[in-house]
Design a protein around this motif. Sequence first.
Motif, short mmCIF file in Angstrom:
data_model
loop_
_atom_site.label_atom_id
_atom_site.label_comp_id
_atom_site.label_asym_id
_atom_site.label_seq_id
_atom_site.Cartn_x
_atom_site.Cartn_y
_atom_site.Cartn_z
N ALA A 123 0.62 -1.41 0.08
CA ALA A 123 -0.20 -0.03 -0.12
C ALA A 123 0.90 1.23 0.00
O ALA A 123 0.64 2.28 -0.79
CB ALA A 123 -0.85 -0.09 1.21
N PHE A 124 1.98 1.30 0.69
CA PHE A 124 3.09 2.39 0.88
C PHE A 124 3.41 2.62 -0.71
O PHE A 124 3.56 3.95 -1.05
CB PHE A 124 4.10 2.05 1.81
N ASP A 125 3.89 1.54 -1.36
CA ASP A 125 4.46 1.68 -2.53
C ASP A 125 3.48 2.33 -3.56
O ASP A 125 3.57 3.33 -4.23
CB ASP A 125 5.04 0.54 -3.00
N LEU A 126 2.44 1.71 -3.83
CA LEU A 126 1.22 2.09 -4.48
C LEU A 126 0.71 3.71 -4.48
O LEU A 126 0.56 4.40 -5.30
CB LEU A 126 0.16 0.95 -4.66
N GLY A 127 0.52 3.75 -3.11
CA GLY A 127 0.09 5.30 -2.55
C GLY A 127 0.96 6.37 -3.06
O GLY A 127 0.55 7.20 -3.15
N ARG A 128 2.19 6.07 -3.16
CA ARG A 128 3.17 6.98 -3.57
C ARG A 128 3.48 7.18 -5.06
O ARG A 128 3.53 8.07 -5.56
CB ARG A 128 4.54 6.85 -2.88
N ARG A 129 3.28 6.09 -5.72
CA ARG A 129 3.41 6.10 -7.13
C ARG A 129 2.30 6.48 -8.21
O ARG A 129 2.60 6.83 -9.19
CB ARG A 129 3.99 4.64 -7.45
N LEU A 130 1.06 6.21 -7.66
CA LEU A 130 -0.10 6.55 -8.59
C LEU A 130 -0.35 7.90 -8.51
O LEU A 130 -0.40 8.55 -7.37
CB LEU A 130 -1.05 5.37 -8.05
N GLU A 131 -1.03 8.29 -9.45
CA GLU A 131 -2.03 9.75 -9.30
C GLU A 131 -2.78 9.72 -8.19
O GLU A 131 -3.34 8.64 -7.88
CB GLU A 131 -2.70 9.89 -10.65
N LEU A 132 -3.16 10.95 -7.50
CA LEU A 132 -3.80 10.84 -6.44
C LEU A 132 -5.23 9.99 -6.20
O LEU A 132 -5.38 9.27 -5.36
CB LEU A 132 -3.91 12.24 -5.78
N LEU A 153 -1.03 1.95 7.80
CA LEU A 153 -0.39 2.67 6.84
C LEU A 153 0.02 4.04 7.27
O LEU A 153 1.12 4.43 6.87
CB LEU A 153 -1.24 2.75 5.44
N ALA A 154 -0.68 4.68 7.82
CA ALA A 154 -0.42 6.10 8.29
C ALA A 154 1.11 5.85 9.39
O ALA A 154 1.76 6.87 9.33
CB ALA A 154 -1.51 6.90 9.15
N ASP A 155 0.93 5.06 10.12
CA ASP A 155 2.06 4.88 10.83
C ASP A 155 3.37 4.45 10.31
O ASP A 155 4.45 4.89 10.48
CB ASP A 155 1.80 3.66 12.18
N TYR A 156 2.82 3.52 9.45
CA TYR A 156 4.28 3.05 8.31
C TYR A 156 4.77 4.33 7.79
O TYR A 156 6.04 4.58 7.73
CB TYR A 156 3.90 2.14 7.17
N ALA A 157 3.99 5.31 7.08
CA ALA A 157 4.50 6.58 6.43
C ALA A 157 4.98 7.52 7.33
O ALA A 157 6.30 7.91 6.93
CB ALA A 157 3.21 7.32 5.82
N ARG A 159 6.91 6.46 9.72
CA ARG A 159 8.26 6.01 10.08
C ARG A 159 9.25 6.13 8.93
O ARG A 159 10.42 5.74 9.01
CB ARG A 159 8.21 4.61 10.50
N HIS A 160 8.77 6.71 7.57
CA HIS A 160 9.57 6.93 6.53
C HIS A 160 9.25 8.30 5.72
O HIS A 160 8.95 8.24 4.66
CB HIS A 160 9.23 5.63 5.38
N PRO A 161 9.84 9.26 6.61
CA PRO A 161 9.51 10.53 6.36
C PRO A 161 10.14 11.24 5.01
O PRO A 161 9.79 12.08 4.44
CB PRO A 161 9.77 11.29 7.66
N GLY A 162 11.39 10.39 4.70
CA GLY A 162 12.07 10.98 3.52
C GLY A 162 11.87 10.33 2.38
O GLY A 162 12.56 10.57 1.36
N SER A 163 10.99 9.36 2.27
CA SER A 163 10.78 8.58 1.05
C SER A 163 10.22 9.56 0.03
O SER A 163 9.40 10.46 0.13
CB SER A 163 9.66 7.44 1.44
N ALA A 164 10.53 9.14 -1.30
CA ALA A 164 9.96 9.87 -2.55
C ALA A 164 8.43 9.71 -2.55
O ALA A 164 7.73 8.93 -2.18
CB ALA A 164 10.44 9.27 -3.82
N LEU A 169 1.48 10.39 -0.81
CA LEU A 169 0.98 9.37 -0.15
C LEU A 169 0.15 10.03 1.08
O LEU A 169 -0.91 9.34 1.34
CB LEU A 169 1.94 8.47 0.27
N ARG A 170 0.57 10.69 1.66
CA ARG A 170 -0.06 11.40 2.91
C ARG A 170 -1.34 12.07 2.73
O ARG A 170 -2.37 11.78 3.37
CB ARG A 170 0.87 12.48 3.59
N GLU A 171 -1.33 12.75 1.51
CA GLU A 171 -2.83 13.09 1.21
C GLU A 171 -3.66 12.16 0.53
O GLU A 171 -4.92 12.06 1.25
CB GLU A 171 -2.61 13.94 -0.14
#
Length: 310
Positions: A123-132, A153-157, A159-164, A169-171
């Motif tokens: 979920a982390f990977d797809l949420g960052r890579r796809l259009e909103l 998922l929010a907790d995982y995000a 823990r990875h604040p510097g990810s592309a 993803l947060r939005e």
Amino acid sequence: MGEPTEPFRAKDAIAAKRITDHRVRTRCRRLMPGIHLRRDVEYTAARQARALALWLRGRAVLAGFSAAVLWGTKWIDADRPAACNCPRRLPAPEGVDVYRDVLTECDVTVRHGIALTTPVRTAFDLGRRLELDDAVAVLDAMYQTKRVSKQQLADYARRHPGSAHIRRLREAIELSDEGGESPQETRTRLAIIRDGLPRPDTQKYVLRSDGAAIGRVDMLWPRWRVIVEYEGDGHRAGSQFDRDCARWNTLQDHGWQVIRVKNGTLDPDERGATMRLIRDALWRSGAPVDQWPSPTHPWVPPATDPGEAT
């Protein structure tokens, strides 16, 4: 043992006499180099993922849509790109996305003999890579598998604040909803939010005054007794449509306004009319919304009665 009904490595299947070379050439489709599927077997995203796993031979882990579909995520079509994660260079076949993220042991697991990213990492990977909007729909669908929650998922995000693309993803997480049961329900909810209306509750049971359940509805504002129902094609068939009509009548008898939405009413030309129906129903019920204009649509004469948006 008959011919394979799942993706197979042609060389191995021919050697095991499960299929002939002629049948492979004339009755099968090539999915990946050396990996085939009989043409009379439906090509799905899950079979695409298994084909990629066969081709990889353990050189990488499945990720993205390939991992998501193997975790049971619905609404993923076979035209979505297969994906794997491999930090080193991997000359993948056309149509395969290769992620090069560094994964920890906690990010990878094995399911049915296939190495793949965990549900939360997927979920982390797809949420960052796809259009909103696409990301929100996929996250909603992944929540439905019950293998990852919005909070996880929010907790995982965090823990990875510097990810592309972490802001995207947060939005997407903020807009996602564990009650979204289809991409069209997600699309409806996003249109409501973007029109400046209060965010609705999702997938809640509505009760009679005696406590008996009338039924579960897609979206609602209990305080103002307004309901929005998305009608897929299955709701138009025979007995299902009869049951829906009876439920809508019962809801209205108990003081609820019911707005029914279908696919075409979310298209740009008709979305304004749909949002006006919802906004007007909320306004009449005392919700803190301006009747006109909406933030996204110009003024037009207000609708007089709630009903199906057509």
